[in-house]
Design a protein around this motif. Structure first.
Motif, PDB file in Angstrom:
ATOM      1  N   PHE A   6       0.834  -1.204   0.000  1.00  0.00           N
ATOM      2  CA  PHE A   6       0.000   0.000   0.000  1.00  0.00           C
ATOM      3  C   PHE A   6       0.875   1.263   0.000  1.00  0.00           C
ATOM      4  O   PHE A   6       0.652   2.183  -0.796  1.00  0.00           O
ATOM      5  N   LEU A   7       1.864   1.304   0.889  1.00  0.00           N
ATOM      6  CA  LEU A   7       2.704   2.510   0.977  1.00  0.00           C
ATOM      7  C   LEU A   7       3.523   2.703  -0.294  1.00  0.00           C
ATOM      8  O   LEU A   7       3.689   3.832  -0.778  1.00  0.00           O
ATOM      9  N   LYS A   8       4.006   1.597  -0.844  1.00  0.00           N
ATOM     10  CA  LYS A   8       4.771   1.700  -2.101  1.00  0.00           C
ATOM     11  C   LYS A   8       3.883   2.255  -3.208  1.00  0.00           C
ATOM     12  O   LYS A   8       4.301   3.135  -3.969  1.00  0.00           O
ATOM     13  N   ALA A   9       2.670   1.737  -3.323  1.00  0.00           N
ATOM     14  CA  ALA A   9       1.763   2.190  -4.388  1.00  0.00           C
ATOM     15  C   ALA A   9       1.412   3.673  -4.200  1.00  0.00           C
ATOM     16  O   ALA A   9       1.291   4.411  -5.183  1.00  0.00           O
ATOM     17  N   CYS A  10       1.276   4.120  -2.954  1.00  0.00           N
ATOM     18  CA  CYS A  10       0.998   5.541  -2.700  1.00  0.00           C
ATOM     19  C   CYS A  10       2.107   6.413  -3.296  1.00  0.00           C
ATOM     20  O   CYS A  10       1.852   7.526  -3.751  1.00  0.00           O
ATOM     21  N   LEU A  11       3.326   5.911  -3.249  1.00  0.00           N
ATOM     22  CA  LEU A  11       4.467   6.685  -3.751  1.00  0.00           C
ATOM     23  C   LEU A  11       4.785   6.330  -5.215  1.00  0.00           C
ATOM     24  O   LEU A  11       5.821   6.716  -5.736  1.00  0.00           O
ATOM     25  N   ARG A  12       3.903   5.575  -5.839  1.00  0.00           N
ATOM     26  CA  ARG A  12       4.021   5.159  -7.247  1.00  0.00           C
ATOM     27  C   ARG A  12       5.297   4.350  -7.492  1.00  0.00           C
ATOM     28  O   ARG A  12       5.910   4.423  -8.550  1.00  0.00           O
ATOM     29  N   GLN A  13       5.678   3.593  -6.473  1.00  0.00           N
ATOM     30  CA  GLN A  13       6.815   2.679  -6.644  1.00  0.00           C
ATOM     31  C   GLN A  13       6.301   1.322  -7.118  1.00  0.00           C
ATOM     32  O   GLN A  13       5.167   0.944  -6.819  1.00  0.00           O
ATOM     33  N   PRO A  14       7.134   0.563  -7.855  1.00  0.00           N
ATOM     34  CA  PRO A  14       6.697  -0.735  -8.378  1.00  0.00           C
ATOM     35  C   PRO A  14       6.318  -1.727  -7.276  1.00  0.00           C
ATOM     36  O   PRO A  14       6.945  -1.753  -6.215  1.00  0.00           O
ATOM     37  N   ALA A 254      -3.165  18.693  -7.580  1.00  0.00           N
ATOM     38  CA  ALA A 254      -2.139  19.731  -7.419  1.00  0.00           C
ATOM     39  C   ALA A 254      -2.093  20.323  -6.013  1.00  0.00           C
ATOM     40  O   ALA A 254      -1.425  21.324  -5.770  1.00  0.00           O
ATOM     41  N   THR A 255      -2.789  19.706  -5.049  1.00  0.00           N
ATOM     42  CA  THR A 255      -2.796  20.246  -3.683  1.00  0.00           C
ATOM     43  C   THR A 255      -1.522  19.923  -2.916  1.00  0.00           C
ATOM     44  O   THR A 255      -1.312  20.442  -1.811  1.00  0.00           O
ATOM     45  N   GLY A 256      -0.717  18.998  -3.474  1.00  0.00           N
ATOM     46  CA  GLY A 256       0.464  18.556  -2.723  1.00  0.00           C
ATOM     47  C   GLY A 256       0.274  17.172  -2.123  1.00  0.00           C
ATOM     48  O   GLY A 256       1.162  16.647  -1.456  1.00  0.00           O
ATOM     49  N   CYS A 257      -0.887  16.553  -2.400  1.00  0.00           N
ATOM     50  CA  CYS A 257      -1.128  15.197  -1.897  1.00  0.00           C
ATOM     51  C   CYS A 257      -0.353  14.187  -2.752  1.00  0.00           C
ATOM     52  O   CYS A 257       0.110  14.522  -3.843  1.00  0.00           O
ATOM     53  N   GLN A 258      -0.245  12.954  -2.249  1.00  0.00           N
ATOM     54  CA  GLN A 258       0.417  11.891  -3.022  1.00  0.00           C
ATOM     55  C   GLN A 258      -0.594  11.005  -3.745  1.00  0.00           C
ATOM     56  O   GLN A 258      -0.257  10.347  -4.723  1.00  0.00           O
ATOM     57  N   THR A 273      -4.859   9.358 -17.245  1.00  0.00           N
ATOM     58  CA  THR A 273      -4.354  10.214 -18.320  1.00  0.00           C
ATOM     59  C   THR A 273      -4.238  11.665 -17.851  1.00  0.00           C
ATOM     60  O   THR A 273      -3.269  12.356 -18.142  1.00  0.00           O
ATOM     61  N   LEU A 274      -5.232  12.109 -17.101  1.00  0.00           N
ATOM     62  CA  LEU A 274      -5.235  13.500 -16.617  1.00  0.00           C
ATOM     63  C   LEU A 274      -4.161  13.778 -15.566  1.00  0.00           C
ATOM     64  O   LEU A 274      -3.465  14.779 -15.645  1.00  0.00           O
ATOM     65  N   VAL A 275      -4.061  12.909 -14.560  1.00  0.00           N
ATOM     66  CA  VAL A 275      -3.216  13.251 -13.395  1.00  0.00           C
ATOM     67  C   VAL A 275      -2.251  12.157 -12.948  1.00  0.00           C
ATOM     68  O   VAL A 275      -1.491  12.344 -11.994  1.00  0.00           O
ATOM     69  N   GLY A 276      -2.263  11.033 -13.665  1.00  0.00           N
ATOM     70  CA  GLY A 276      -1.517   9.859 -13.205  1.00  0.00           C
ATOM     71  C   GLY A 276      -0.006   9.996 -13.225  1.00  0.00           C
ATOM     72  O   GLY A 276       0.703   9.137 -12.695  1.00  0.00           O
ATOM     73  N   ASP A 277       0.522  11.047 -13.836  1.00  0.00           N
ATOM     74  CA  ASP A 277       1.975  11.243 -13.792  1.00  0.00           C
ATOM     75  C   ASP A 277       2.411  11.927 -12.515  1.00  0.00           C
ATOM     76  O   ASP A 277       3.592  11.965 -12.182  1.00  0.00           O
ATOM     77  N   THR A 278       1.443  12.521 -11.815  1.00  0.00           N
ATOM     78  CA  THR A 278       1.804  13.333 -10.649  1.00  0.00           C
ATOM     79  C   THR A 278       1.408  12.678  -9.329  1.00  0.00           C
ATOM     80  O   THR A 278       2.052  12.904  -8.310  1.00  0.00           O
ATOM     81  N   VAL A 279       0.333  11.901  -9.340  1.00  0.00           N
ATOM     82  CA  VAL A 279      -0.158  11.290  -8.096  1.00  0.00           C
ATOM     83  C   VAL A 279      -0.555   9.835  -8.353  1.00  0.00           C
ATOM     84  O   VAL A 279      -0.786   9.440  -9.498  1.00  0.00           O
ATOM     85  N   PRO A 312       2.777   0.916 -11.831  1.00  0.00           N
ATOM     86  CA  PRO A 312       2.476   1.204 -10.428  1.00  0.00           C
ATOM     87  C   PRO A 312       1.558   2.409 -10.255  1.00  0.00           C
ATOM     88  O   PRO A 312       1.174   3.061 -11.228  1.00  0.00           O
ATOM     89  N   GLY A 313       1.216   2.697  -8.998  1.00  0.00           N
ATOM     90  CA  GLY A 313       0.469   3.923  -8.693  1.00  0.00           C
ATOM     91  C   GLY A 313      -1.022   3.729  -8.560  1.00  0.00           C
ATOM     92  O   GLY A 313      -1.776   4.694  -8.538  1.00  0.00           O
ATOM     93  N   HIS A 314      -1.486   2.462  -8.469  1.00  0.00           N
ATOM     94  CA  HIS A 314      -2.912   2.222  -8.252  1.00  0.00           C
ATOM     95  C   HIS A 314      -3.114   1.499  -6.923  1.00  0.00           C
ATOM     96  O   HIS A 314      -2.486   0.471  -6.678  1.00  0.00           O
ATOM     97  N   ILE A 315      -3.972   2.055  -6.079  1.00  0.00           N
ATOM     98  CA  ILE A 315      -4.429   1.368  -4.871  1.00  0.00           C
ATOM     99  C   ILE A 315      -5.885   1.031  -5.130  1.00  0.00           C
ATOM    100  O   ILE A 315      -6.705   1.930  -5.335  1.00  0.00           O
ATOM    101  N   PHE A 316      -6.209  -0.246  -5.138  1.00  0.00           N
ATOM    102  CA  PHE A 316      -7.589  -0.632  -5.421  1.00  0.00           C
ATOM    103  C   PHE A 316      -8.441  -0.348  -4.189  1.00  0.00           C
ATOM    104  O   PHE A 316      -8.024  -0.574  -3.061  1.00  0.00           O
TER     105      PHE A 316
END
Ligand code: 1CP
Length: 346
Positions: A6-14, A254-258, A273-279, A312-316
């Motif tokens: 969970f923590l890894k996915a929050c940080l978009r780590q593999p 863009a609030t600064g959240c992860q 597509t809209l925001v997945g590069d940033t969060v 990476p980067g998805h928490i179901f």
């Protein structure tokens, strides 16, 4: 930490698969929760760290989710600010005995010291951390300033939110005074939760979606941004879940959240597509799909995994809380399906 997916996915780590948990995962759909509630009223449960810890860990043991969320309620914050919170059995949800609607009522509310007035939450967090012993990460949470203000001004849940809407349109200055106090309270509360052991925090803006996009900026997102910027995170990821607010996904991201939480009204592929590069993105299965039969649940899980796509980067999660009459076997199938089907996407 034994399971830190969970923590890894929050940080978009593999990760080798997609982690999964459910909003409102400690609750009435679990017989073990109902057994404890039969002996303890809701607020007593929130305020007794040993019992709160027990129900927090129940879904980890029973449904095998990849994260625990501390058992509490968003409405304990207004209570700590000086309002009387009443939760009566079978009487249509929690309510405040005296809603705050005037300048003097709002002036009387305090910005509470969370380590005093909400110490029972901090004690529950430390206890859960100890008892989990690294099995899965522990999430803390708060309502957003706007969502808390809505309950405080209405006095309870509402269909049209007549009083808080009247306040923002007739006397926006007063609404801003209340929201400013709430932003300070929520920032201090979440910072204290992280200090007490929460490894991530989620802000629930359940009622952001009752606002127009402009009003959402002014009365909700502005204060969420303030909370995020004042938070002492110590590296803990921040998740923002604004229900029915997909009109503002880029601004939320863009609030600064992860992590941005999604309800089920948006296609998670479009959101990526809209925001997945940033969060990272959390969500977003319609909770009522859990009424369907297990094969159908698995089918829907696969559809969401494939909309998100590889990487990476998805928490179901569900797109909102699990409902109290969901069969526990269906919740288990949901979690198991995510664990099995997601391997192919990593
Ligand atoms: O046992 C019971 O019958 C009480 C039902 C219940 C539960 C299980 C309430 C009353 N709160 C909770 C726990 C709770 N509330 C959690 C536990 C942790 C978890 O397992 O997820 C969390 C995260 C909340 C957060 C919460 N409370 C929200 C935000 C999330 C959401 O669902 O939108 C909101 C809006 C509340 C207010 C609230 N508390 C309880 C009820 C019935 C309500 C809704 C009131 C209303 O709108 O009328």
């Amino acid at each position: 930490m034994i399971n830190d997916l969970f923590l890894k996915a929050c940080l978009r780590q593999p990760t080798p698969r997609t982690p999964v948990w459910m909003m409102r995962q400690a609750g009435r759909y679990l017989a073990e929760y109902r057994a404890i509630r039969a002996k303890t009223d809701f607020l007593m449960l929130c305020k007794t760290p040993e019992l709160a810890a027990e129900v927090t860990i129940q879904p980890v043991d029973i449904v095998a989710v990849d994260a625990a969320i501390i058992f509490s309620d968003i409405l304990v914050v207004p209570e700590a600010m000086g309002m009387e919170l009443i939760v009566e059995e079978g009487k249509g949800g929690p309510r405040f005995s005296s809603p705050v609607r005037t300048s003097s009522e709002i002036a009387k509310l305090s910005v509470p010291d969370p380590n005093d007035k909400l110490k029972y939450v901090m004690d529950a967090l430390s206890l859960v951390r100890k008892q989990l012993n690294g099995r899965v990460p522990l999430i803390g949470f708060s309502g957003s300033p706007w969502t808390l203000a809505a309950y405080m001004v209405e006095g309870r849940g509402s269909k049209n939110f007549r009083y808080i809407k009247e306040m923002i349109y007739n006397d926006s200055h007063l609404a801003h005074k209340l929201l400013e106090k709430l932003a300070q309270s929520v920032a201090a509360y979440l910072s204290a939760q992280i200090e007490a052991g929460a490894q991530a925090v989620q802000i629930f803006d359940t009622w952001g979606g009752i606002l127009t996009p402009d009003a959402f900026q002014e009365f909700s997102l502005q204060y969420i941004r303030q909370v995020v910027s004042e938070l002492k995170t110590n590296g803990a990821p921040v998740i923002i879940f604004c229900k029915d607010c997909s009109h503002s996904l880029e601004k939320i991201a863009a609030t600064g959240c992860q992590v941005v939480g999604l309800d089920w009204t948006v296609d998670i592929g479009d959101a990526r597509t809209l925001v997945g590069d940033t969060v990272a993105l959390q969500g977003n299965m319609d909770p009522t799909i859990l009424y369907a039969k297990p094969e159908q649940i698995r089918e829907e899980v696969r559809a969401i995994l494939s909309k998100y796509g590889k990487g990476p980067g998805h928490i179901f999660n569900l797109g909102h809380g699990i409902l109290p009459d969901i069969p526990v076997e269906h919740a288990k199938e949901f979690v198991q399906a995510v664990k099995e089907e997601s391997v192919a996407f990593h």
